[in-house]
Structure formats: C-alpha cells, structure tokens
Design an enzyme around this catalytic site. Structure first.
Site, PDB file in Angstrom:
ATOM      1  N   GLU A   5       5.231 -13.276 -14.820  1.00 22.20           N
ATOM      2  CA  GLU A   5       4.633 -12.178 -14.049  1.00 22.20           C
ATOM      3  C   GLU A   5       3.869 -11.180 -14.894  1.00 22.20           C
ATOM      4  O   GLU A   5       2.899 -10.595 -14.423  1.00 22.20           O
ATOM      5  CB  GLU A   5       5.669 -11.475 -13.147  1.00 22.20           C
ATOM      6  CG  GLU A   5       6.637 -10.554 -13.838  1.00 22.20           C
ATOM      7  CD  GLU A   5       7.505  -9.779 -12.848  1.00 22.20           C
ATOM      8  OE1 GLU A   5       8.711  -9.677 -13.099  1.00 22.20           O
ATOM      9  OE2 GLU A   5       6.986  -9.273 -11.839  1.00 22.20           O
ATOM     10  N   TRP A  31      -2.732  -2.627  -1.702  1.00 20.26           N
ATOM     11  CA  TRP A  31      -2.443  -3.982  -2.155  1.00 20.26           C
ATOM     12  C   TRP A  31      -2.992  -4.877  -1.049  1.00 20.26           C
ATOM     13  O   TRP A  31      -2.493  -4.874   0.081  1.00 20.26           O
ATOM     14  CB  TRP A  31      -0.948  -4.192  -2.332  1.00 20.26           C
ATOM     15  CG  TRP A  31      -0.595  -5.497  -2.970  1.00 20.26           C
ATOM     16  CD1 TRP A  31      -0.677  -5.802  -4.295  1.00 20.26           C
ATOM     17  CD2 TRP A  31      -0.102  -6.666  -2.312  1.00 20.26           C
ATOM     18  NE1 TRP A  31      -0.257  -7.094  -4.494  1.00 20.26           N
ATOM     19  CE2 TRP A  31       0.096  -7.657  -3.299  1.00 20.26           C
ATOM     20  CE3 TRP A  31       0.186  -6.989  -0.989  1.00 20.26           C
ATOM     21  CZ2 TRP A  31       0.564  -8.932  -3.022  1.00 20.26           C
ATOM     22  CZ3 TRP A  31       0.647  -8.258  -0.697  1.00 20.26           C
ATOM     23  CH2 TRP A  31       0.839  -9.214  -1.710  1.00 20.26           C
ATOM     24  N   LYS A  48      10.079 -13.142 -15.581  1.00 23.92           N
ATOM     25  CA  LYS A  48       9.519 -12.021 -16.337  1.00 23.92           C
ATOM     26  C   LYS A  48       8.316 -12.485 -17.136  1.00 23.92           C
ATOM     27  O   LYS A  48       7.279 -11.835 -17.178  1.00 23.92           O
ATOM     28  CB  LYS A  48      10.603 -11.470 -17.272  1.00 23.92           C
ATOM     29  CG  LYS A  48      10.666 -10.017 -17.422  1.00 23.92           C
ATOM     30  CD  LYS A  48      11.403  -9.239 -16.367  1.00 23.92           C
ATOM     31  CE  LYS A  48      11.104  -9.564 -14.954  1.00 23.92           C
ATOM     32  NZ  LYS A  48      11.965  -8.916 -13.991  1.00 23.92           N
ATOM     33  N   ASN A  53      -0.195   1.467   5.980  1.00 19.88           N
ATOM     34  CA  ASN A  53       0.617   0.577   5.149  1.00 19.88           C
ATOM     35  C   ASN A  53       1.361  -0.353   6.096  1.00 19.88           C
ATOM     36  O   ASN A  53       2.109   0.110   6.948  1.00 19.88           O
ATOM     37  CB  ASN A  53       1.611   1.402   4.320  1.00 19.88           C
ATOM     38  CG  ASN A  53       2.659   0.522   3.663  1.00 19.88           C
ATOM     39  OD1 ASN A  53       2.384  -0.624   3.317  1.00 19.88           O
ATOM     40  ND2 ASN A  53       3.858   1.048   3.501  1.00 19.88           N
ATOM     41  N   GLY A  54       1.120  -1.653   5.953  1.00 17.32           N
ATOM     42  CA  GLY A  54       1.788  -2.618   6.821  1.00 17.32           C
ATOM     43  C   GLY A  54       0.834  -3.744   7.180  1.00 17.32           C
ATOM     44  O   GLY A  54      -0.233  -3.891   6.572  1.00 17.32           O
ATOM     45  N   HIS A  76      14.793 -35.252 -16.293  1.00 17.60           N
ATOM     46  CA  HIS A  76      14.568 -35.878 -14.992  1.00 17.60           C
ATOM     47  C   HIS A  76      13.158 -35.620 -14.463  1.00 17.60           C
ATOM     48  O   HIS A  76      12.916 -35.727 -13.268  1.00 17.60           O
ATOM     49  CB  HIS A  76      15.617 -35.390 -13.985  1.00 17.60           C
ATOM     50  CG  HIS A  76      17.005 -35.812 -14.338  1.00 17.60           C
ATOM     51  ND1 HIS A  76      17.433 -37.120 -14.266  1.00 17.60           N
ATOM     52  CD2 HIS A  76      18.059 -35.109 -14.826  1.00 17.60           C
ATOM     53  CE1 HIS A  76      18.692 -37.208 -14.672  1.00 17.60           C
ATOM     54  NE2 HIS A  76      19.094 -35.986 -15.023  1.00 17.60           N
ATOM     55  N   LYS A 124       4.912  -3.165  -6.885  1.00 20.51           N
ATOM     56  CA  LYS A 124       6.332  -2.945  -7.138  1.00 20.51           C
ATOM     57  C   LYS A 124       7.177  -3.093  -5.875  1.00 20.51           C
ATOM     58  O   LYS A 124       8.255  -3.654  -5.907  1.00 20.51           O
ATOM     59  CB  LYS A 124       6.498  -1.530  -7.717  1.00 20.51           C
ATOM     60  CG  LYS A 124       7.919  -1.150  -8.046  1.00 20.51           C
ATOM     61  CD  LYS A 124       8.354  -1.790  -9.330  1.00 20.51           C
ATOM     62  CE  LYS A 124       9.778  -1.477  -9.695  1.00 20.51           C
ATOM     63  NZ  LYS A 124      10.333  -2.516 -10.589  1.00 20.51           N
ATOM     64  N   ARG A 139       2.775   0.626  -5.487  1.00 19.99           N
ATOM     65  CA  ARG A 139       2.741  -0.085  -4.205  1.00 19.99           C
ATOM     66  C   ARG A 139       1.473  -0.918  -4.044  1.00 19.99           C
ATOM     67  O   ARG A 139       1.262  -1.550  -3.017  1.00 19.99           O
ATOM     68  CB  ARG A 139       2.841   0.916  -3.056  1.00 19.99           C
ATOM     69  CG  ARG A 139       4.046   1.821  -3.149  1.00 19.99           C
ATOM     70  CD  ARG A 139       4.069   2.792  -2.006  1.00 19.99           C
ATOM     71  NE  ARG A 139       4.414   2.125  -0.782  1.00 19.99           N
ATOM     72  CZ  ARG A 139       5.650   1.945  -0.341  1.00 19.99           C
ATOM     73  NH1 ARG A 139       6.655   2.391  -1.042  1.00 19.99           N
ATOM     74  NH2 ARG A 139       5.880   1.320   0.774  1.00 19.99           N
ATOM     75  N   GLU A 194      15.549 -15.834 -14.650  1.00 20.38           N
ATOM     76  CA  GLU A 194      15.031 -14.467 -14.705  1.00 20.38           C
ATOM     77  C   GLU A 194      14.055 -14.311 -15.888  1.00 20.38           C
ATOM     78  O   GLU A 194      13.014 -13.664 -15.759  1.00 20.38           O
ATOM     79  CB  GLU A 194      16.203 -13.471 -14.796  1.00 20.38           C
ATOM     80  CG  GLU A 194      15.821 -12.018 -14.965  1.00 20.38           C
ATOM     81  CD  GLU A 194      14.874 -11.454 -13.909  1.00 20.38           C
ATOM     82  OE1 GLU A 194      14.647 -12.085 -12.866  1.00 20.38           O
ATOM     83  OE2 GLU A 194      14.314 -10.371 -14.155  1.00 20.38           O
ATOM     84  N   CYS A 199       0.823  -1.206   0.000  1.00 21.27           N
ATOM     85  CA  CYS A 199       0.000   0.000   0.000  1.00 21.27           C
ATOM     86  C   CYS A 199       0.865   1.268   0.000  1.00 21.27           C
ATOM     87  O   CYS A 199       2.010   1.259   0.422  1.00 21.27           O
ATOM     88  CB  CYS A 199      -0.936   0.083   1.188  1.00 21.27           C
ATOM     89  SG  CYS A 199      -1.840  -1.429   1.489  1.00 21.27           S
TER      90      CYS A 199
END
Ligand code: F6R
Length: 594
Positions: free
Chosen positions: A478, A75, A475, A101-102, A494, A589, A28, A471, A2
């Site tokens: 997401e 969020w 990408k 926020n938290g 395997h 983010k 956020r 990586e 948030c």
C-alpha cells in the site's frame, strides 16, 4: 469517502477555517478539493482544483467577505478527478452549491429523469444529480428549502452527508445525513459542520452527532434538526480533544511518528484495562463473552489481520471462533445460533463495509462488541459494547499503531476472561522489545535500501507468523507500490514459487520453535531459485545470515514485533522510493463507501 466542512455566521476568516478544516480531513481523500463562499449579495465564489488542499490554497484568496461557506476534499467514486467532478457542485440554475460525502445508488435513474426535464449535466458525479434533483424539487414549490430537502431524502437511495448553500439564504447552511458521518458544532455567533470533529475543535467544544435520516440547518446562533418533518432535540456529545492532536512533533512523516508511538499506546492500554491487580472490563461484556458459544470477528484491511489474531486467541481458549472480511460477510451473513457474539474491529469506526455488517447484526438484535479508536464513531454509537484503542489520532493512511493496539486489547480481553494476569508482564516486556527495535531501526533501513528495486516481495510465516506476513505484505504494497503477497510457508511450493526469480525478495518470519525448521526450508527453496531471502527471527532461533532478530516475547504476542519490523521496512522502502508515505496513491484513511 470524502471530507466535508461548512460554516455560517461570524467566522473571523472563512478561507482559513475551510482550508485548515479540509487539510485536517484530507485523510478521507485527496483526489480533488474545493470551497464555495456565499456572500451578502447572494453570489457564490467557488474555487476548485484537481489535487490536494495545498493546491486549493494557492487559488483561494486570503480573505473573503462571506456569510456562509462549504468545502470538500474528494476520494473519487463516480467520475475521475476533474474540475467538473470536484465539489462544491452547483445546480444547473445556480440556486444551490453542495458538497457530499457518500454514494447515491439510484443516481442513474434520477439522471435520466433530469434529462427528461431538460436538465444539463456537466460532470459524472452522483452529487451533481443530487444538486439538480434538489433544485428541481425546490423550483416546483419554492417556499421552503427544508421541505425540499425532506422530499429529496425520500427519493435518494444510498449514503450521504450533505452540506448545502442556498443562494437566497446566505445566512443559513443546510445539511442532511444518512449512513455517512456528519458532526455539527456551535460557538458564539457561528455554527459549523464537518465529517469529523478535527476541523471543529479550534472553534467549539459542543458537538452534535447527526443521526441517520436527520436534516436541518445552521445559522450564526441556532442549530435546528428535523426528521420526517418533525423537529428533534439537540443532543450534545463530547470528544477527547487531547486525542485529536495532529502535531507532527518533529517527525517528517506521520507514519514514522505513529510507529514510534506504539509503546506509549500499549502502556496506555495497560493502564486503562488493568488497575494493578485486576482487569477493568465491563462485567456484562465479559459475561456475554463467557456465555457465547461462537465468537465471530468482522473487519477490513489491517483490522482484519488483528481480528484473525483475536480469532486465534479464542480458539486457543477452546471457543469456536471465526473471522470474516466485512465486505464479504455483509452479502452472505452467517449466523450459527443465538449464542453467537460478534466482535467488530475498526480503527476509524466508520468503515462502510463493517457498518453494513453491524446493521445486519443489530437488526437481529444480537450482541456486538466494537473495538475502535474513534469515540462516538458510527460503530461505537451502534455497538452493544465498545472497547477503545486509546491509540490517539492515526493520520497516516497506513495503519500502524492501531494494529498493535488492537492485538494488545484483544490479548487483555481474552486474558481477563480467565483472569490470567501473566499477560501484563508479557506486555511490559513486549514494550521493551519494541523500544529495542526503535533503537535498531537503521538496520531495517539498510535492508530497505537493498530491496526497494525489487519487483516482487513475498512474506511467509506459519501460525501467527503467517498473520504477521499478511499484515507486512499489506503495508508493503500500500505504501511502496511494489507487488507483494503473503503465504503460509508451506503453500509456496503449491504454486506461488513459480513467480520467483532474481528480482524477488522473500521475508520469512520465524518466531516459533515448532515451525523454525520448516519455515527456513521454505525460504531455502526460494533462495535455490535465485530469490533473495531475509529471515526475521527471534533471538532464540537466530542463525548466522538472518537479516534481523528480535528479543523473545510471549508466543501469543510475537505478531506485534514481527509486524513492527515490517512497518519500518515498508516505511523505509517508501522513503527510498520518494513516494508520498502518509498519503499513498488511490487510498484514503477512512473508507466510508462500500
Ligand atoms: C491499511 C489500512 C486499511 C484499513 C482498513 C480498515 O494500512 O489502513 O487496510 O485497515 O481500511 O480501516 P478501519 O480499521 O478504520 O476499519
């Protein structure tokens, strides 16, 4: 996570400040948004939406005569996105409106106590509990909100940056902070607060980073900070405003802009850490690294992948080195000896999982080096040494230029340990390779147009190409929502190869002569099972039928161009799928919750 903003005093246009501020904080979280304005007649005007700040704009009047105001972009952690769960949250008797926020860890037990006191709770958030506990404390002794906040902080367990409006004091904006970022700012006749400096830079150049355990209030011309009932002095910090530029610069998306800024970022790092003859790193930092017997990297997500590259660099130097995902290490910290040093990598410098590790390390009095893009972030402030990424603001949720900056900085750092200046030449040629990829991006777009309908995308590689594969896969999943996995080439047979069918695409990174044949064989095994294979090779290893090739760079840097290609690839697949590239669903983010 948030984002929160707040203002008090003579603000020319409160709705504009709040809405623009929230828009700059929506990295956020963007599940819901809201704002509350406190007027001279002690009435709150509160507006909330499930959705983004753009949706909020549609319902907030252009002008509101307020004395103070708070805003929030969410969020969701506790409670699904809904109007009841959207902030600002009012206390039951309407005395307080708060944004938070938290995460409050003991909110369930507090909720139970509130029920026993006949409080009614409308939503599912931990924040509503905070608002009501505050109100309860205040009503028991209705003299000072400040004292009520001090008591509240003794009760709350967890993390919070709180901005609080109190109905009877519209000229004050209260705040409290623990383990979530909060910044205050002063200007003539108005004071402000926010989760980061972005919403504030238009209004002030004087920032105060609130420390854990601090609380206080803002009025139009004063800022008062307290800790445990005692007033503390204000400490001003500076921010590099230029790096906070959020201009899209003609691009349609931040992600594309940020991918294409990468060569500039690498050039900036070259200037910052090399003066033409010598490396420019703090001698004490280098001494610590030289003396260290064991280098442990900690990070999350994309930064974790850069950390694995760093680990590899130190291992190649013959130094014991390892990497852990921060959220794992935090619960099982591993210490080897007193000559262990920690390198903590984070674009935002606020990732809660990593900050938790840093606290553990600091409590043991051990040296930690932060590598971050964010000056004055928590990670920066608490680190023994900090190295800055110089990447400029990264707005797109998917991290791109920061990854290349992290790897570049690690390469410079490791080279400086034994004064190997050949890395400078290699980084210059790397930049040319990246520029040539920019010029050929349409070829990558063509591949994206072929694969965007696939159900499953695998990335494989060996050695550093495997790190690139990890990586690349992150990408892809997401921002495109296509299931994607990365494997060391040899591991496919395997187990994972069982998943391959004619709707599977496999990308094989091939930048190493040693493993060229092996990785091509691994790709072939997938093709034989009707998968579609795309080999991304370096020019020297190029064979007919390869999907794309890049010019040779130093083997220790090849992870950067390989990842670079995959950033474009994910970008174009997302574009083809017409999804929100910069704000992928369910993500934010800056991940400031555990
Ligand atoms: C991926 C991404 C995330 C972040 C991760 C760590 O594109 O952006 O995986 O890399 O959340 O964030 P920082 O680097 O800010 O600690």
């Amino acid at each position: 996570m948030c984002g929160i903003v707040g203002a008090v005093g003579k603000v020319k246009n409160f709705p504009k400040f709040i809405l623009e501020g929230l828009a700059s904080l929506d990295y956020r979280g963007y599940d819901s948004a809201g704002a509350s304005f406190l007027k001279e007649n002690h009435e709150f005007a509160c507006y909330k939406v499930v959705g983004t700040v753009d949706d909020l704009k549609k319902i907030v009047p252009n002008k509101i005569d307020a004395l103070s105001s708070i805003g929030h972009t969410r969020w969701a952690t506790h409670g699904h996105p809904s109007i009841n769960n959207a902030h600002p949250i009012a206390s039951m008797n309407g005395l307080f409106n708060i944004v938070h926020n938290g995460v409050i860890e003991n909110y369930r037990s507090l909720k139970k106590k509130l029920y026993e006191k006949s409080y009614t709770i409308k939503g599912e958030t931990d924040t509503e509990i905070v608002a009501n506990v505050l109100e309860y404390i205040y009503l028991k002794n209705p003299h000072s909100v400040l004292v009520a906040i001090e008591r509240l902080m003794k009760i709350l367990k967890g993390s919070y940056a709180l901005a609080i409006l109190f109905k009877d004091e519209p000229t004050k904006l209260y705040f409290a902070k623990k383990d979530s970022p909060l910044i205050l700012a002063e200007s003539e006749n108005a004071s402000f607060l926010a989760s980061d400096p972005l919403p504030l830079i238009k209004y002030s150049q004087k920032f105060i980073d609130v420390e854990d355990g601090e609380y206080g209030y803002l009025t139009k011309n004063e800022i008062r900070l307290f800790i445990n009932g005692k007033e503390v002095e204000k400490r001003y910090t500076e921010r590099n405003i230029e790096f906070l530029n959020k201009d899209l610069g003609g691009y349609s998306d931040y992600m594309l802009k940020e991918i294409e800024e990468t060569p500039q970022v690498i050039s900036r790092l070259l200037i910052k850490y090399f003066d033409g003859h010598n490396f420019i790193f703090d001698e004490n930092l280098l001494k610590e690294l030289r003396n260290a017997e064991h280098v442990t990297f900690l990070a999350c997500g994309t930064s974790y992948h850069a950390a694995i590259v760093g680990e590899r660099y130190f291992r190649l130097l013959g130094k014991r080195s390892d990497t852990y995902i921060a959220s794992e290490w935090a619960y099982e910290p591993i210490f080897s000896n007193n000559n262990q040093i920690f390198i903590l990598i984070s674009q935002s410098g606020e990732t809660a999982d990593l900050i938790k590790c840093q606290k553990i390390i600091n409590n043991r009095g051990m040296v930690n080096i932060a590598i971050t893009n964010t000056i004055a972030s928590t990670l920066d402030r608490e680190a023994t040494f900090t190295l800055y990424l110089e990447a400029g603001l990264e707005v797109a949720v998917a991290s791109t230029k920061a990854f290349s900056a992290q790897v570049t900085l690690l390469a410079l750092l490791v080279s400086s340990l034994f004064n190997n200046t050949s890395v400078i030449e290699s980084l210059h040629s790397l930049n040319n390779v990246l520029l040539s990829i920019i010029n050929r991006k349409e070829e990558i777009e063509d591949i994206a147009n072929e694969i965007y309908k696939f159900n499953l995308i695998f990335f494989i590689g060996r050695g550093s190409d495997y790190i690139a594969a990890k990586e690349a896969s992150l990408k892809m999943k997401e921002i495109t929502y296509i299931h994607s996995e990365a494997f060391p080439g040899g591991e496919l047979k395997h187990g994972p190869i069982a998943l391959v069918d004619n709707k599977t695409a496999l990308f094989a990174f091939d930048s190493d002569t040693k493993t060229d044949l092996a990785i091509r064989n691994n790709a072939k095994e997938v093709e034989t099972r009707r998968g579609h294979i795309y080999i991304i090779s370096i020019k020297e290893l190029y064979k007919d039928g390869d999907a794309f090739n890049v010019n040779f760079v130093s083997p220790n840097l090849s992870v950067i161009p390989m990842v670079y290609v995959s950033q474009y690839l994910a970008y174009y697949v997302a574009k083809k799928k017409k999804v929100n590239i910069d704000k992928p669903r369910n993500l934010a983010k800056s991940v400031t919750v555990e």
